[in-house]
Motif scaffolding. Structure first.
Motif, mmCIF file in Angstrom:
data_model
loop_
_atom_site.group_PDB
_atom_site.id
_atom_site.type_symbol
_atom_site.label_atom_id
_atom_site.label_comp_id
_atom_site.label_asym_id
_atom_site.label_seq_id
_atom_site.Cartn_x
_atom_site.Cartn_y
_atom_site.Cartn_z
ATOM 1 N N VAL A 105 0.795 -1.229 0.000
ATOM 2 C CA VAL A 105 0.000 0.000 0.000
ATOM 3 C C VAL A 105 0.826 1.276 0.000
ATOM 4 N N CYS A 106 2.093 1.197 0.390
ATOM 5 C CA CYS A 106 2.835 2.454 0.507
ATOM 6 C C CYS A 106 4.227 2.403 -0.098
ATOM 7 N N ARG A 188 2.051 9.146 12.436
ATOM 8 C CA ARG A 188 1.520 8.149 11.503
ATOM 9 C C ARG A 188 0.703 7.089 12.241
ATOM 10 N N PRO A 193 -1.243 7.602 6.963
ATOM 11 C CA PRO A 193 -1.444 8.139 5.615
ATOM 12 C C PRO A 193 -1.998 7.098 4.644
ATOM 13 N N HIS A 194 -2.008 5.823 5.054
ATOM 14 C CA HIS A 194 -2.558 4.735 4.246
ATOM 15 C C HIS A 194 -3.398 3.834 5.152
ATOM 16 N N ASP A 195 -4.157 2.955 4.553
ATOM 17 C CA ASP A 195 -5.013 2.049 5.320
ATOM 18 C C ASP A 195 -4.187 0.861 5.804
ATOM 19 N N TRP A 196 -3.639 0.985 7.001
ATOM 20 C CA TRP A 196 -2.869 -0.094 7.597
ATOM 21 C C TRP A 196 -3.685 -0.866 8.634
ATOM 22 N N ARG A 203 0.435 -2.149 11.802
ATOM 23 C CA ARG A 203 0.372 -0.697 11.599
ATOM 24 C C ARG A 203 1.667 -0.051 12.083
ATOM 25 N N ASN A 206 4.496 -0.516 9.606
ATOM 26 C CA ASN A 206 4.357 0.359 8.450
ATOM 27 C C ASN A 206 4.641 1.818 8.806
ATOM 28 N N HIS A 210 7.534 3.819 6.840
ATOM 29 C CA HIS A 210 7.098 5.001 6.107
ATOM 30 C C HIS A 210 7.819 6.243 6.618
#
Length: 251
Positions: A105-106, A188, A193-196, A203, A206, A210
């Protein structure tokens, strides 16, 4: 998939890579063309039944140092297996090949330090390279399964705020993140910033990769220490859930 480049290198396609000149050899240093390294890895992956779905390459302005990633779609879930490549013609670092996972996703790159091949630029390197790559790639199926179990464990382990605070402190102590990165990780964590997903170890993993903005890709050794801290957080939560007091409270 994006190749993170932060030290002056720029993206270059494979044809551009082939057009680069390779310096001449010396008695102790025999440079391998950057594109030849890519070719050997591609061919070896194909021999073991793995297809490259996506690839990115980057070189420094003088063409002396090369960085690349080859993406293999994982059969296990929503992430990709990644083969990372490094090569230099100026003796900056040896030939490097690493295997790891990319968070889908990232576009983070996370390489497992224990799955790395390094080889000095010698007259024997060209001869030995296919076998060395094969040694890394042959157990790929087992490594993929191990990654799947690890990611599944991270996703199923919920972390309370106290556990997250402790983990972030341990990441600082392990020199995975600097003190200036702590705020970025926590921001974060609270507002991803993304669907974790939920507030789990996945999460947090990530959030860290990130916030590091590519340092994971440039310094694969960080990944080993990152996983050690996340694994310890998972173990602590599992031990807590198995304790008599917790069981009694749930009952």
């Amino acid at each position: 998939m994006t190749l993170m480049l932060h030290a002056g290198a720029s993206l270059l396609d494979y044809n551009g890579l082939r057009a680069l000149e390779t310096p001449g050899s010396t008695p102790t240093h025999v440079p391998i063309p950057h594109h030849r390294l890519v070719d050997v890895v591609r061919l070896t992956l194909g021999f073991y039944g793995h297809s490259v779905e996506e690839e990115h390459h980057g070189v420094t302005p003088d063409g002396m140092r090369y960085f690349g990633v080859l993406s293999l779609k994982s059969t296990w879930g929503d992430y990709a297996d990644t083969v990372g490549l490094r090569n230099s013609h100026d003796k900056t670092f040896p030939i490097g090949i690493s295997f790891g996972s990319r968070v889908f996703v990232c576009d983070n790159l996370a390489f497992f330090a224990e799955h790395v091949v390094r080889r000095k630029h010698t007259a024997q390197a060209k001869r030995d390279l296919p076998g060395l790559v094969g040694d890394l790639i042959e157990p790929l199926a087992d490594q993929r399964e191990a990654q799947h179990r690890m990611i599944a464990r991270y996703r199923s382990t919920e972390l309370c705020q106290a556990a997250v605070d402790h983990a972030v402190l341990e990441l600082y102590r392990a020199e995975v993140i600097t003190i200036t990165r702590i705020a970025s990780v926590m921001e974060r964590w609270q507002d991803p910033p993304h669907d974790w997903g939920a507030k789990t170890a996945w999460r947090l993993f990530n959030c860290v990769t990130h916030a590091l903005e590519g340092r994971i890709a440039e310094q694969p050794a960080l990944t080993s220490r990152l996983h050690q801290v996340i694994d310890a957080s998972c173990a602590s939560r599992e031990d807590a859930s198995d304790s008599p007091s917790t069981i009694s409270a749930v009952a």
